[in-house]
Design a protein around this motif. Sequence first.
Motif, PDB file in Angstrom:
ATOM      1  N   MET A   1       0.842  -1.186   0.000  1.00 51.75           N
ATOM      2  CA  MET A   1       0.000   0.000   0.000  1.00 51.75           C
ATOM      3  C   MET A   1       0.881   1.242   0.000  1.00 51.75           C
ATOM      4  O   MET A   1       1.778   1.378   0.818  1.00 51.75           O
ATOM      5  CB  MET A   1      -0.902   0.004   1.242  1.00 51.75           C
ATOM      6  CG  MET A   1      -1.955   1.100   1.230  1.00 51.75           C
ATOM      7  SD  MET A   1      -2.729   1.295   2.837  1.00 51.75           S
ATOM      8  CE  MET A   1      -1.457   2.189   3.707  1.00 51.75           C
ATOM      9  N   THR A   2       0.611   2.170  -0.933  1.00 49.90           N
ATOM     10  CA  THR A   2       1.427   3.376  -1.032  1.00 49.90           C
ATOM     11  C   THR A   2       0.656   4.643  -0.686  1.00 49.90           C
ATOM     12  O   THR A   2       1.261   5.651  -0.331  1.00 49.90           O
ATOM     13  CB  THR A   2       1.981   3.512  -2.459  1.00 49.90           C
ATOM     14  OG1 THR A   2       0.883   3.531  -3.387  1.00 49.90           O
ATOM     15  CG2 THR A   2       2.900   2.348  -2.795  1.00 49.90           C
ATOM     16  N   GLY A   3      -0.657   4.612  -0.794  1.00 48.71           N
ATOM     17  CA  GLY A   3      -1.473   5.800  -0.541  1.00 48.71           C
ATOM     18  C   GLY A   3      -1.851   5.928   0.921  1.00 48.71           C
ATOM     19  O   GLY A   3      -1.407   5.157   1.777  1.00 48.71           O
ATOM     20  N   PRO A   4      -2.704   6.901   1.234  1.00 45.63           N
ATOM     21  CA  PRO A   4      -3.155   7.098   2.614  1.00 45.63           C
ATOM     22  C   PRO A   4      -4.065   5.966   3.076  1.00 45.63           C
ATOM     23  O   PRO A   4      -4.663   5.253   2.265  1.00 45.63           O
ATOM     24  CB  PRO A   4      -3.916   8.424   2.544  1.00 45.63           C
ATOM     25  CG  PRO A   4      -4.377   8.515   1.118  1.00 45.63           C
ATOM     26  CD  PRO A   4      -3.288   7.880   0.303  1.00 45.63           C
ATOM     27  N   LEU A   5      -4.164   5.793   4.387  1.00 42.77           N
ATOM     28  CA  LEU A   5      -5.055   4.793   4.966  1.00 42.77           C
ATOM     29  C   LEU A   5      -6.307   5.487   5.482  1.00 42.77           C
ATOM     30  O   LEU A   5      -6.221   6.509   6.169  1.00 42.77           O
ATOM     31  CB  LEU A   5      -4.351   4.055   6.106  1.00 42.77           C
ATOM     32  CG  LEU A   5      -5.098   2.857   6.720  1.00 42.77           C
ATOM     33  CD1 LEU A   5      -4.102   1.816   7.196  1.00 42.77           C
ATOM     34  CD2 LEU A   5      -5.969   3.285   7.896  1.00 42.77           C
ATOM     35  N   PHE A   6      -7.473   4.932   5.162  1.00 38.87           N
ATOM     36  CA  PHE A   6      -8.748   5.483   5.618  1.00 38.87           C
ATOM     37  C   PHE A   6      -9.431   4.459   6.519  1.00 38.87           C
ATOM     38  O   PHE A   6      -9.712   3.333   6.101  1.00 38.87           O
ATOM     39  CB  PHE A   6      -9.642   5.839   4.429  1.00 38.87           C
ATOM     40  CG  PHE A   6      -9.046   6.888   3.531  1.00 38.87           C
ATOM     41  CD1 PHE A   6      -8.978   8.220   3.933  1.00 38.87           C
ATOM     42  CD2 PHE A   6      -8.534   6.543   2.292  1.00 38.87           C
ATOM     43  CE1 PHE A   6      -8.426   9.187   3.103  1.00 38.87           C
ATOM     44  CE2 PHE A   6      -7.978   7.503   1.456  1.00 38.87           C
ATOM     45  CZ  PHE A   6      -7.923   8.829   1.867  1.00 38.87           C
ATOM     46  N   ASN A   7      -9.700   4.856   7.745  1.00 37.85           N
ATOM     47  CA  ASN A   7     -10.267   3.968   8.758  1.00 37.85           C
ATOM     48  C   ASN A   7     -11.784   4.113   8.794  1.00 37.85           C
ATOM     49  O   ASN A   7     -12.308   5.126   9.271  1.00 37.85           O
ATOM     50  CB  ASN A   7      -9.657   4.309  10.119  1.00 37.85           C
ATOM     51  CG  ASN A   7     -10.221   3.461  11.237  1.00 37.85           C
ATOM     52  OD1 ASN A   7     -10.971   2.515  11.015  1.00 37.85           O
ATOM     53  ND2 ASN A   7      -9.867   3.798  12.467  1.00 37.85           N
ATOM     54  N   PHE A   8     -12.499   3.101   8.314  1.00 32.88           N
ATOM     55  CA  PHE A   8     -13.954   3.110   8.295  1.00 32.88           C
ATOM     56  C   PHE A   8     -14.553   2.396   9.501  1.00 32.88           C
ATOM     57  O   PHE A   8     -15.734   2.063   9.504  1.00 32.88           O
ATOM     58  CB  PHE A   8     -14.470   2.466   6.994  1.00 32.88           C
ATOM     59  CG  PHE A   8     -14.206   3.288   5.763  1.00 32.88           C
ATOM     60  CD1 PHE A   8     -15.121   4.240   5.343  1.00 32.88           C
ATOM     61  CD2 PHE A   8     -13.040   3.134   5.037  1.00 32.88           C
ATOM     62  CE1 PHE A   8     -14.881   5.013   4.207  1.00 32.88           C
ATOM     63  CE2 PHE A   8     -12.787   3.897   3.898  1.00 32.88           C
ATOM     64  CZ  PHE A   8     -13.709   4.839   3.487  1.00 32.88           C
ATOM     65  N   GLY A   9     -13.756   2.158  10.532  1.00 36.64           N
ATOM     66  CA  GLY A   9     -14.230   1.440  11.701  1.00 36.64           C
ATOM     67  C   GLY A   9     -15.320   2.181  12.448  1.00 36.64           C
ATOM     68  O   GLY A   9     -15.334   3.415  12.509  1.00 36.64           O
ATOM     69  N   ALA A  10     -16.214   1.416  13.070  1.00 42.01           N
ATOM     70  CA  ALA A  10     -17.353   2.003  13.793  1.00 42.01           C
ATOM     71  C   ALA A  10     -16.951   2.538  15.155  1.00 42.01           C
ATOM     72  O   ALA A  10     -17.712   3.283  15.770  1.00 42.01           O
ATOM     73  CB  ALA A  10     -18.474   0.971  13.930  1.00 42.01           C
ATOM     74  N   GLY A  11     -15.793   2.175  15.653  1.00 41.72           N
ATOM     75  CA  GLY A  11     -15.321   2.700  16.926  1.00 41.72           C
ATOM     76  C   GLY A  11     -14.525   1.639  17.680  1.00 41.72           C
ATOM     77  O   GLY A  11     -14.939   0.479  17.709  1.00 41.72           O
ATOM     78  N   PRO A  12     -13.368   2.062  18.270  1.00 42.43           N
ATOM     79  CA  PRO A  12     -12.802   3.389  18.170  1.00 42.43           C
ATOM     80  C   PRO A  12     -12.569   3.799  16.716  1.00 42.43           C
ATOM     81  O   PRO A  12     -12.065   3.017  15.921  1.00 42.43           O
ATOM     82  CB  PRO A  12     -11.489   3.277  18.934  1.00 42.43           C
ATOM     83  CG  PRO A  12     -11.706   2.169  19.912  1.00 42.43           C
ATOM     84  CD  PRO A  12     -12.584   1.194  19.170  1.00 42.43           C
ATOM     85  N   ALA A  13     -12.965   5.033  16.431  1.00 38.50           N
ATOM     86  CA  ALA A  13     -12.957   5.514  15.062  1.00 38.50           C
ATOM     87  C   ALA A  13     -11.772   6.437  14.812  1.00 38.50           C
ATOM     88  O   ALA A  13     -11.031   6.781  15.737  1.00 38.50           O
ATOM     89  CB  ALA A  13     -14.264   6.245  14.765  1.00 38.50           C
ATOM     90  N   LEU A  14     -11.629   6.822  13.558  1.00 34.39           N
ATOM     91  CA  LEU A  14     -10.527   7.703  13.191  1.00 34.39           C
ATOM     92  C   LEU A  14     -10.678   9.067  13.849  1.00 34.39           C
ATOM     93  O   LEU A  14     -11.785   9.532  14.139  1.00 34.39           O
ATOM     94  CB  LEU A  14     -10.439   7.852  11.682  1.00 34.39           C
ATOM     95  CG  LEU A  14     -11.429   8.774  10.950  1.00 34.39           C
ATOM     96  CD1 LEU A  14     -10.982   8.952   9.503  1.00 34.39           C
ATOM     97  CD2 LEU A  14     -12.857   8.239  10.999  1.00 34.39           C
ATOM     98  N   LEU A  15      -9.542   9.706  14.103  1.00 38.66           N
ATOM     99  CA  LEU A  15      -9.486  11.062  14.623  1.00 38.66           C
ATOM    100  C   LEU A  15      -8.833  11.954  13.565  1.00 38.66           C
ATOM    101  O   LEU A  15      -8.011  11.487  12.775  1.00 38.66           O
ATOM    102  CB  LEU A  15      -8.666  11.114  15.911  1.00 38.66           C
ATOM    103  CG  LEU A  15      -9.247  10.361  17.107  1.00 38.66           C
ATOM    104  CD1 LEU A  15      -8.220  10.252  18.222  1.00 38.66           C
ATOM    105  CD2 LEU A  15     -10.505  11.047  17.616  1.00 38.66           C
ATOM    106  N   PRO A  16      -9.174  13.227  13.509  1.00 37.06           N
ATOM    107  CA  PRO A  16      -8.573  14.109  12.508  1.00 37.06           C
ATOM    108  C   PRO A  16      -7.063  14.196  12.701  1.00 37.06           C
ATOM    109  O   PRO A  16      -6.584  14.300  13.840  1.00 37.06           O
ATOM    110  CB  PRO A  16      -9.233  15.470  12.788  1.00 37.06           C
ATOM    111  CG  PRO A  16     -10.488  15.146  13.537  1.00 37.06           C
ATOM    112  CD  PRO A  16     -10.183  13.933  14.338  1.00 37.06           C
ATOM    113  N   PRO A  17      -6.286  14.171  11.626  1.00 38.69           N
ATOM    114  CA  PRO A  17      -4.826  14.294  11.757  1.00 38.69           C
ATOM    115  C   PRO A  17      -4.402  15.532  12.546  1.00 38.69           C
ATOM    116  O   PRO A  17      -3.439  15.485  13.310  1.00 38.69           O
ATOM    117  CB  PRO A  17      -4.354  14.358  10.299  1.00 38.69           C
ATOM    118  CG  PRO A  17      -5.398  13.620   9.529  1.00 38.69           C
ATOM    119  CD  PRO A  17      -6.687  13.925  10.226  1.00 38.69           C
TER     120      PRO A  17
END
Length: 371
Positions: A1-17
């Motif tokens: 994988m070379t691009g960004p990672l996007f976390n679609f998890g329902a929780g704990p969920a992604l936080l803004p960079p």
Amino acid sequence: MTGPLFNFGAGPALLPPAVLKRAQQQLLDWQGCGLSVLELGHRSELFQQITQAAERDLRDLLAIPKEYRVLFMQGGARGQFAAVPLNLSGQGRQADYIESGYWSRCAALEGEKYCTAKIIDVRCQREGLSAIKPMSEWPISDQAAFIHYCPNETINGVAIDEVPDFGERVVVADMSSTLLSRPIEIKRFGVIYACAQKNIGPAGITLVIIRDDLLGRADQALPSILNYTLMAQSHSLYNTPPTFAWYCCGLMFQWLKAQGGLAAIALRNQQKAAKLYEFMDAHPFYINRVHPAHRSLMNIPFWLLQSDLVDLFLQQAQGVGLYALKGHQVVGGLRASLYNAMPFAGVNTLVDFMSAFLQHYGSANPQCGGR
């Protein structure tokens, strides 16, 4: 994988960079005081600056009236399943529990340990899809101490967007997955609670917003740590709270204000969800089983027409940076959670991947084309 990672998890969920970077910068030395934010005493003047700013920003974002208290508690939504009836129902009083999916059912089953719970199933089918009956058809009891419901079912992907209007009855809402995703009218509710690991911050904090006149009604058997009145009197510092999680919630509130507030974030959330739903509606290789009138903007479950391809879909999705798309074990399939911090780029990447996957694996099936 070379691009960004996007976390679609329902929780704990992604936080803004931006929030993560801010926390990283202040981890070793909070605002030049020489102490890590992890080391600040919870009753210290320094930590009070954090808690007071967090509450002030939250009140600004949600326009919380002065007659409501804001509590920063622990135990998650499951802790509130017990706290609500023990704080509001007294000894054995009846409460109405609206069942719309998995989490509202869990709340009702826990609640009936502490009160006489009347479970009202409001689910129905419209055009062969999951839907919810209008609130005017809910058989609410006159004698109920409160009405409990969940506006957004993260597992089922079912949302109740209708605004509650039950007169003088006390409405309690589990907004774990929707609080801060859009503006709401606080005065429509007696109690709102939400675990943090969706739109509010990292796991560990549970927000409770409660109207002043509902304090002081607790059952004597209520554990002190769940007592709303005691927590209000102690400014949520009855015991040592999860200080770092509280601090991160404050950073999230600042980030939301910088995005333009809840009206701006609501528009973004609508646009993100619309893009994914429109793609699935146009390509029946991907199946969503919720009626459009009740589709969640936060949690979008879907299934493949060829169910044996799910594992391959997940494997290839993760290979291009699309993380945590597996559906909840209760319902299976797939799920994309589009909380506030999910950027448009994440949804665009997901739709592009779904299109490529369809072209490669669904082209042999005539049902997989566009409608």
